[in-house]
Design a protein around this motif. Structure first.
Motif, short mmCIF file in Angstrom:
data_model
loop_
_atom_site.label_atom_id
_atom_site.label_comp_id
_atom_site.label_asym_id
_atom_site.label_seq_id
_atom_site.Cartn_x
_atom_site.Cartn_y
_atom_site.Cartn_z
N GLY A 69 0.59 -1.31 0.10
CA GLY A 69 0.30 0.06 -0.25
C GLY A 69 0.88 1.24 0.01
O GLY A 69 1.82 1.18 0.52
N LEU A 70 0.31 2.51 -0.66
CA LEU A 70 1.25 3.72 -0.27
C LEU A 70 1.55 3.63 1.16
O LEU A 70 1.23 4.00 1.89
N GLY A 71 2.73 4.00 0.78
CA GLY A 71 3.47 4.46 2.39
C GLY A 71 3.91 3.43 3.17
O GLY A 71 4.65 3.94 3.81
N GLU A 72 3.78 2.47 2.96
CA GLU A 72 3.45 1.22 3.68
C GLU A 72 5.32 0.58 3.13
O GLU A 72 5.36 1.65 2.24
N ASP A 73 6.04 -0.23 3.34
CA ASP A 73 7.19 -0.73 3.35
C ASP A 73 6.96 -2.30 3.38
O ASP A 73 5.94 -2.69 3.28
N ASN B 227 21.92 -13.20 1.68
CA ASN B 227 20.32 -12.78 1.01
C ASN B 227 20.76 -10.99 1.28
O ASN B 227 21.45 -10.03 1.67
N PHE B 228 20.69 -10.47 0.15
CA PHE B 228 20.29 -9.22 -0.46
C PHE B 228 18.82 -8.34 -1.09
O PHE B 228 18.83 -8.15 -2.34
N SER B 229 17.61 -9.11 0.02
CA SER B 229 16.58 -8.80 -0.15
C SER B 229 17.07 -7.35 0.19
O SER B 229 17.45 -6.76 0.99
N LEU B 230 15.97 -6.54 -0.56
CA LEU B 230 16.01 -4.79 -0.39
C LEU B 230 14.65 -4.91 -0.02
O LEU B 230 13.38 -5.19 -0.37
N ARG B 231 14.63 -3.87 1.11
CA ARG B 231 13.60 -3.15 2.18
C ARG B 231 13.52 -1.91 1.52
O ARG B 231 14.54 -0.69 1.68
N LEU B 232 12.86 -1.35 1.00
CA LEU B 232 11.98 -0.15 0.21
C LEU B 232 10.86 0.48 1.05
O LEU B 232 9.70 -0.48 1.30
N LYS B 233 11.44 1.27 1.92
CA LYS B 233 10.47 2.27 2.87
C LYS B 233 9.12 3.33 1.77
O LYS B 233 9.23 3.83 0.56
N GLU B 234 7.88 3.05 2.69
CA GLU B 234 7.53 4.34 2.37
C GLU B 234 6.74 4.63 1.14
O GLU B 234 7.53 5.35 -0.01
N VAL B 235 6.50 3.56 0.29
CA VAL B 235 6.05 3.13 -0.87
C VAL B 235 5.46 4.24 -1.88
O VAL B 235 4.43 4.70 -1.01
N ARG B 236 5.74 4.24 -3.00
CA ARG B 236 5.59 5.76 -3.83
C ARG B 236 4.56 4.85 -4.79
O ARG B 236 5.21 4.21 -5.37
N THR B 237 3.98 5.84 -5.50
CA THR B 237 2.51 5.32 -6.45
C THR B 237 4.23 5.31 -7.87
O THR B 237 4.26 4.32 -8.49
N GLU B 238 4.88 6.13 -8.09
CA GLU B 238 6.13 5.99 -9.31
C GLU B 238 6.69 4.92 -8.98
O GLU B 238 7.78 4.27 -9.34
N ASP B 239 6.71 4.17 -7.44
CA ASP B 239 7.57 3.18 -7.18
C ASP B 239 7.12 1.65 -8.07
O ASP B 239 7.48 0.95 -8.23
N LYS B 240 5.91 1.55 -8.70
CA LYS B 240 5.18 0.48 -9.13
C LYS B 240 5.98 0.21 -10.44
O LYS B 240 6.33 0.89 -10.96
N ARG C 160 17.11 7.44 -1.90
CA ARG C 160 17.85 7.71 -1.34
C ARG C 160 17.32 8.04 0.13
O ARG C 160 17.00 8.71 -0.17
N GLY C 161 18.14 7.21 1.03
CA GLY C 161 16.97 7.24 2.10
C GLY C 161 15.92 5.74 2.88
O GLY C 161 15.21 5.74 3.56
N ARG C 162 15.60 5.60 1.23
CA ARG C 162 14.16 4.64 1.45
C ARG C 162 14.72 3.60 1.08
O ARG C 162 13.91 2.05 1.35
N ALA C 163 15.84 2.38 0.23
CA ALA C 163 15.92 1.38 0.45
C ALA C 163 17.31 1.26 1.22
O ALA C 163 18.50 1.94 1.20
N GLU C 164 17.32 0.07 2.14
CA GLU C 164 18.67 -0.76 2.54
C GLU C 164 18.34 -2.11 2.75
O GLU C 164 17.52 -2.89 2.21
#
Length: 303
Positions: free
Chosen positions: A172-176, A234-247, A220-224
């Motif tokens: 969902g938008l705003g979620e990780d 394990n090189f899984s990526l956590r993307l924080k505060e998902v935005r519409t343009e991330d789709k 920057r600051g949202r990916a780790e």
């Protein structure tokens, strides 16, 4: 007058690039002057069989060519070529009586000569669908009626398997959200980079370090990464505060000194987050309460 004379002669003659021929002559003069016997033996060097210049590194499941050749073609009617595992003497492939033969189950339908090249002196082996058990040393032996020679080839099987989780994940938008990337490699990992389908760098790992400054400003600051999990592959990526343009598609590309591989994860269904849904419900409830209160007040004033 009877005499006994023994002469031993060793003569070495260099013949072009073909090698050194050793000619030994033995002159034996018998007690009878009428009986002179001369014996000669000719020692000829083996075939000059050429192989690979070094180890052959191949990825699991791929094919590999094991070179073996002679500079001067050999008549097929007197030619025999065999490829064997040096460690177990297992016969991999045989060329004999003008035919290719191979009976060992582990190599059946996987090992082949280039038949049209054999008459030209090329006896290279083509091995397909390489497995971990194929690693080791192989010997190519070439035989004719008068001479023989051999060479060896070492197969080193390398492994790089990159896998993800589900083909598509939702957030969902705003979620990780977590985008999975797992690496199984026999070689040292030099670089892992997450990119979008627009070739925008989300986050990069290189030479043992995470490089957050490599991220595009959008991420920057949202990916780790998960630092404690990297040594496990394990090189899984956590993307924080998902935005519409991330789709869209995210690619995890992995590189070693020899190989590269990747996996792709689709981020889709960027709907409202649970928090947004709760806020919306509260707004609707508040609106209904306000409408009900307004209607109640109107009715009371009319009464």
């Amino acid at each position: 007058m009877r005499s006994l004379l023994l002469v031993f002669i060793s003569l070495y003659v260099v013949v072009g690039s073909e090698g050194i021929y050793s000619l030994h002559g033995l002159l034996n003069t018998e007690t009878s002057s009428r009986s002179n016997l001369i014996l000669f033996t000719l020692s000829v060097p083996g075939l000059q069989v050429e192989g690979p210049s070094g180890p052959l590194q191949v990825q699991l499941g791929d094919s590999v060519l094991l070179p073996c050749s002679v500079r001067t073609p050999v008549p097929l009617e007197e030619l025999e070529v065999e490829w064997r595992r040096s460690d177990s003497e297992t016969l991999v492939l045989l060329f004999q009586d003008g035919e290719e033969r191979g009976e060992e189950p582990e190599f059946r339908n996987r090992a082949h000569f280039f038949t049209e090249e054999i008459s030209r002196g090329n006896f290279s082996l083509f091995l397909t669908d390489v497995t971990p058990a194929d690693a080791g040393t192989y010997r190519c032996s070439v035989h004719t009626e008068k001479e023989s020679g051999d060479t060896t080839a070492l197969i080193s099987v390398v492994r790089l398997v990159v896998s993800g989780g589900a083909r598509a994940v939702s957030a969902g938008l705003g979620e990780d959200v977590i985008l999975s990337c797992s690496v199984d490699s026999s070689e040292q990992i030099e670089e892992v980079v997450w990119k979008t389908d627009q070739d925008i760098i989300v986050l990069q790992y290189k030479d043992g370090e995470v490089l957050p400054d490599s991220s595009h400003e959008r991420y920057r600051g949202r990916a780790e990464f998960f630092p404690a999990e990297i040594h496990k592959g394990n090189f899984s990526l956590r993307l924080k505060e998902v935005r519409t343009e991330d789709k869209g598609d995210f690619m995890c590309e992995v590189h070693t000194s020899l190989l590269s591989a990747s996996t792709t994860v689709l981020l889709e269904d960027l709907g409202l987050s649970l928090l947004h849904v709760l806020i919306l419900l509260l707004c609707i409830i508040a609106a209904l309460l306000a409408l009900s209160l307004s209607s109640f007040m109107c009715l009371k004033m009319r009464g």
